[in-house]
Design a protein around this motif. Structure first.
Motif, PDB file in Angstrom:
ATOM      1  N   ILE A 193       0.834  -1.198   0.000  1.00  0.00           N
ATOM      2  CA  ILE A 193       0.000   0.000   0.000  1.00  0.00           C
ATOM      3  C   ILE A 193       0.878   1.262   0.000  1.00  0.00           C
ATOM      4  CG2 ILE A 193      -0.196   0.226   2.525  1.00  0.00           C
ATOM      5  CD1 ILE A 193      -3.176   0.933   2.052  1.00  0.00           C
ATOM      6  N   GLY A 194       0.447   2.256  -0.774  1.00  0.00           N
ATOM      7  CA  GLY A 194       1.177   3.512  -0.851  1.00  0.00           C
ATOM      8  C   GLY A 194       2.507   3.396  -1.552  1.00  0.00           C
ATOM      9  N   ASP A 195       2.752   2.261  -2.192  1.00  0.00           N
ATOM     10  CA  ASP A 195       4.072   1.974  -2.764  1.00  0.00           C
ATOM     11  C   ASP A 195       3.993   1.945  -4.285  1.00  0.00           C
ATOM     12  OD1 ASP A 195       6.828   1.331  -2.452  1.00  0.00           O
ATOM     13  OD2 ASP A 195       6.338   0.132  -0.698  1.00  0.00           O
ATOM     14  N   LEU A 224       7.529  10.147   7.538  1.00  0.00           N
ATOM     15  CA  LEU A 224       7.082   9.503   8.777  1.00  0.00           C
ATOM     16  C   LEU A 224       6.645   8.061   8.525  1.00  0.00           C
ATOM     17  CD1 LEU A 224       5.092  12.507  10.248  1.00  0.00           C
ATOM     18  CD2 LEU A 224       6.998  11.365  11.399  1.00  0.00           C
ATOM     19  N   ALA A 225       5.863   7.859   7.453  1.00  0.00           N
ATOM     20  CA  ALA A 225       5.370   6.520   7.154  1.00  0.00           C
ATOM     21  C   ALA A 225       6.508   5.580   6.789  1.00  0.00           C
ATOM     22  CB  ALA A 225       4.341   6.594   6.029  1.00  0.00           C
ATOM     23  N   LEU A 226       7.416   6.041   5.933  1.00  0.00           N
ATOM     24  CA  LEU A 226       8.539   5.197   5.507  1.00  0.00           C
ATOM     25  C   LEU A 226       9.425   4.830   6.694  1.00  0.00           C
ATOM     26  CD1 LEU A 226       9.913   6.533   2.091  1.00  0.00           C
ATOM     27  CD2 LEU A 226       9.242   4.193   2.639  1.00  0.00           C
ATOM     28  N   ARG A 227       9.746   5.803   7.505  1.00  0.00           N
ATOM     29  CA  ARG A 227      10.642   5.528   8.634  1.00  0.00           C
ATOM     30  C   ARG A 227      10.002   4.583   9.643  1.00  0.00           C
ATOM     31  NH1 ARG A 227      12.460  11.800   8.481  1.00  0.00           N
ATOM     32  NH2 ARG A 227      14.257  11.532   7.090  1.00  0.00           N
ATOM     33  N   SER A 228       8.676   4.622   9.759  1.00  0.00           N
ATOM     34  CA  SER A 228       8.009   3.702  10.678  1.00  0.00           C
ATOM     35  C   SER A 228       8.070   2.260  10.181  1.00  0.00           C
ATOM     36  CB  SER A 228       6.545   4.112  10.871  1.00  0.00           C
ATOM     37  OG  SER A 228       5.755   3.766   9.746  1.00  0.00           O
ATOM     38  N   ALA A 229       8.359   2.066   8.882  1.00  0.00           N
ATOM     39  CA  ALA A 229       8.432   0.726   8.298  1.00  0.00           C
ATOM     40  C   ALA A 229       9.836   0.137   8.367  1.00  0.00           C
ATOM     41  CB  ALA A 229       7.961   0.767   6.843  1.00  0.00           C
ATOM     42  N   TYR A 230      10.778   0.864   8.986  1.00  0.00           N
ATOM     43  CA  TYR A 230      12.155   0.410   9.123  1.00  0.00           C
ATOM     44  C   TYR A 230      12.492   0.210  10.605  1.00  0.00           C
ATOM     45  CZ  TYR A 230      13.794   1.250   4.300  1.00  0.00           C
ATOM     46  OH  TYR A 230      14.016   1.194   2.954  1.00  0.00           O
ATOM     47  N   PHE A 231      13.345  -0.761  10.884  1.00  0.00           N
ATOM     48  CA  PHE A 231      13.892  -0.909  12.229  1.00  0.00           C
ATOM     49  C   PHE A 231      14.893   0.202  12.504  1.00  0.00           C
ATOM     50  CE2 PHE A 231      17.408  -2.798  14.832  1.00  0.00           C
ATOM     51  CZ  PHE A 231      16.730  -2.796  16.043  1.00  0.00           C
ATOM     52  N   ARG A 232      15.686   0.537  11.493  1.00  0.00           N
ATOM     53  CA  ARG A 232      16.646   1.639  11.595  1.00  0.00           C
ATOM     54  C   ARG A 232      16.202   2.746  10.641  1.00  0.00           C
ATOM     55  NH1 ARG A 232      20.634  -0.011  14.785  1.00  0.00           N
ATOM     56  NH2 ARG A 232      21.189  -2.232  14.898  1.00  0.00           N
ATOM     57  N   PRO A 233      15.366   3.677  11.111  1.00  0.00           N
ATOM     58  CA  PRO A 233      14.790   4.692  10.217  1.00  0.00           C
ATOM     59  C   PRO A 233      15.829   5.580   9.546  1.00  0.00           C
ATOM     60  CG  PRO A 233      14.338   5.193  12.534  1.00  0.00           C
ATOM     61  CD  PRO A 233      14.879   3.800  12.493  1.00  0.00           C
ATOM     62  N   GLU A 234      17.026   5.636  10.118  1.00  0.00           N
ATOM     63  CA  GLU A 234      18.060   6.471   9.493  1.00  0.00           C
ATOM     64  C   GLU A 234      18.497   5.932   8.137  1.00  0.00           C
ATOM     65  OE1 GLU A 234      20.191   3.553  12.284  1.00  0.00           O
ATOM     66  OE2 GLU A 234      18.385   4.813  12.326  1.00  0.00           O
ATOM     67  N   LYS A 235      18.119   4.697   7.832  1.00  0.00           N
ATOM     68  CA  LYS A 235      18.457   4.125   6.526  1.00  0.00           C
ATOM     69  C   LYS A 235      17.589   4.693   5.393  1.00  0.00           C
ATOM     70  CE  LYS A 235      20.401  -0.369   7.843  1.00  0.00           C
ATOM     71  NZ  LYS A 235      20.304  -1.833   7.620  1.00  0.00           N
ATOM     72  N   VAL A 236      16.493   5.350   5.736  1.00  0.00           N
ATOM     73  CA  VAL A 236      15.619   5.945   4.722  1.00  0.00           C
ATOM     74  C   VAL A 236      16.270   7.229   4.215  1.00  0.00           C
ATOM     75  CG1 VAL A 236      13.347   6.885   4.235  1.00  0.00           C
ATOM     76  CG2 VAL A 236      13.583   4.954   5.807  1.00  0.00           C
ATOM     77  N   SER A 237      16.595   7.269   2.941  1.00  0.00           N
ATOM     78  CA  SER A 237      17.329   8.407   2.374  1.00  0.00           C
ATOM     79  C   SER A 237      16.381   9.496   1.885  1.00  0.00           C
ATOM     80  CB  SER A 237      18.195   7.941   1.209  1.00  0.00           C
ATOM     81  OG  SER A 237      17.382   7.568   0.107  1.00  0.00           O
ATOM     82  N   ASP A 238      16.913  10.699   1.696  1.00  0.00           N
ATOM     83  CA  ASP A 238      16.131  11.805   1.145  1.00  0.00           C
ATOM     84  C   ASP A 238      15.665  11.492  -0.274  1.00  0.00           C
ATOM     85  OD1 ASP A 238      16.258  13.370   3.412  1.00  0.00           O
ATOM     86  OD2 ASP A 238      18.037  14.476   2.765  1.00  0.00           O
ATOM     87  N   VAL A 239      16.520  10.830  -1.043  1.00  0.00           N
ATOM     88  CA  VAL A 239      16.132  10.462  -2.411  1.00  0.00           C
ATOM     89  C   VAL A 239      14.931   9.518  -2.374  1.00  0.00           C
ATOM     90  CG1 VAL A 239      16.847   9.222  -4.490  1.00  0.00           C
ATOM     91  CG2 VAL A 239      18.435  10.806  -3.382  1.00  0.00           C
TER      92      VAL A 239
END
Length: 309
Positions: free
Chosen positions: A68-70, A189-204
């Motif tokens: 969803i949302g992907d 917010l949504a993407l980072r909540s789907a990661y254990f390590r939210p810092e892995k979510v990049s700006d790109v």
């Protein structure tokens, strides 16, 4: 399929803080991904709806179905490994998501209708029997296809699938939240909540997601709300009660720290399907195929490469 239960109220509180604001508009692009897939993009008309697909490689087909949302972009860290392993890889944007058209008012996003639209897209790509790799919402549709068309599905790998009914919060409240923080902040917010390590979510990554999610009619009470209202149909319930009858080979992959869908869903699914396999990935959240592609890709390649007997 769901976001964290506290995501909406938490984000609303954060939006009140002066340092958060609405954020900038998406402007970064994944140039490497675009350079690889753009020559292989295809638009296909299915029952009057324009569906978007990416057709890569050659060999035994693998259909990738996102959540969803992907969009097809969610497989950017997985598709190349499957192509390199000798597969024809078909990435499909679900109706209303990615580059596929937003359906007209009254469209049913039920598991059976979404799955049937994907199957018709595969048909138009000239594919007979195929494998499926699917995530979250797409995992529910993949399970439905495997159960209703076992003659077409060879092997099935589902990643944190919607294998049981689960709350879906998108609707008017989401519209209010997006109005407060903007599309990009909501996406982050949504993407980072789907990661254990939210810092892995990049700006790109955030910008690529937000650019597609920001299309009119997609967020809140639009496409996402339509999914929440209609996905869990009577056909879904019949499917969920009949997993023991599933015939295609099944691999279930789950992030141990998935806060969207509990690991118990995966354990129950694996227990009900004879001969299936459950792989739990440590230090990974709901988007485990992105967060731990280094571990997920070898599992997929090995599973899809097994010769059927």
């Amino acid at each position: 399929m769901t976001v964290l239960p506290l995501l909406i109220p938490l984000a609303a509180v954060l939006a009140m803080l002066p340092w958060l604001g609405r954020g900038r508009s998406p402007r970064l692009t994944d140039d490497a991904w675009s350079a690889w897939v753009d020559p292989h993009r295809r638009d296909i008309l299915v029952d009057g709806l324009q569906m978007h697909a990416i057709d890569l490689g050659a060999g035994e087909p693998v259909v990738l179905i996102h959540g969803i949302g992907d969009s097809t972009y969610s497989w950017r860290q997985n598709a190349q490994a499957l192509v390199a392993a000798g597969h024809r890889v078909l990435l499909i944007d679900q109706p209303g998501f990615g580059r596929s058209a937003i359906p007209p008012r009254g469209w049913s996003y039920s598991v059976e209708h979404q799955a049937q639209t994907i199957l018709k897209t595969v048909d138009q790509l000239g594919v007979g029997a195929f494998n499926i790799v699917a995530h979250s919402l797409g995992g529910g549709e993949a399970l439905y296809l495997a159960m209703t068309h076992p003659d077409r599905v060879l092997r099935l790998a589902v990643i944190s699938p919607v294998s049981e009914r689960t709350p879906c919060p998108f609707g008017v409240l989401t519209d209010m939240l997006v109005g407060l923080v903007g599309v990009r902040r909501f996406t982050a917010l949504a993407l980072r909540s789907a990661y254990f390590r939210p810092e892995k979510v990049s700006d790109v990554q955030i910008d690529e997601y937000a650019r597609l999610l920001g299309r009119p009619g997609r967020l809140g009470s639009g496409v996402l709300g339509g999914v929440c209202r209609t996905y869990f149909s009577k056909a879904y319930d019949r499917m969920a009660e009949s997993y023991r009858t599933l015939r295609p080979r099944l691999l279930v992959i789950w992030g141990r720290q998935d806060t969207w869908h509990p690991v118990a869903f995966g354990e129950r699914l694996q227990a009900r399907v004879a001969g299936s396999r459950l792989e739990l990935i440590a230090e990974a959240g709901h988007n485990v195929h992105q967060e731990r592609a280094d571990l997920v890709n070898p599992l997929l390649v090995g599973f899809l490469g097994d010769r059927l007997v």
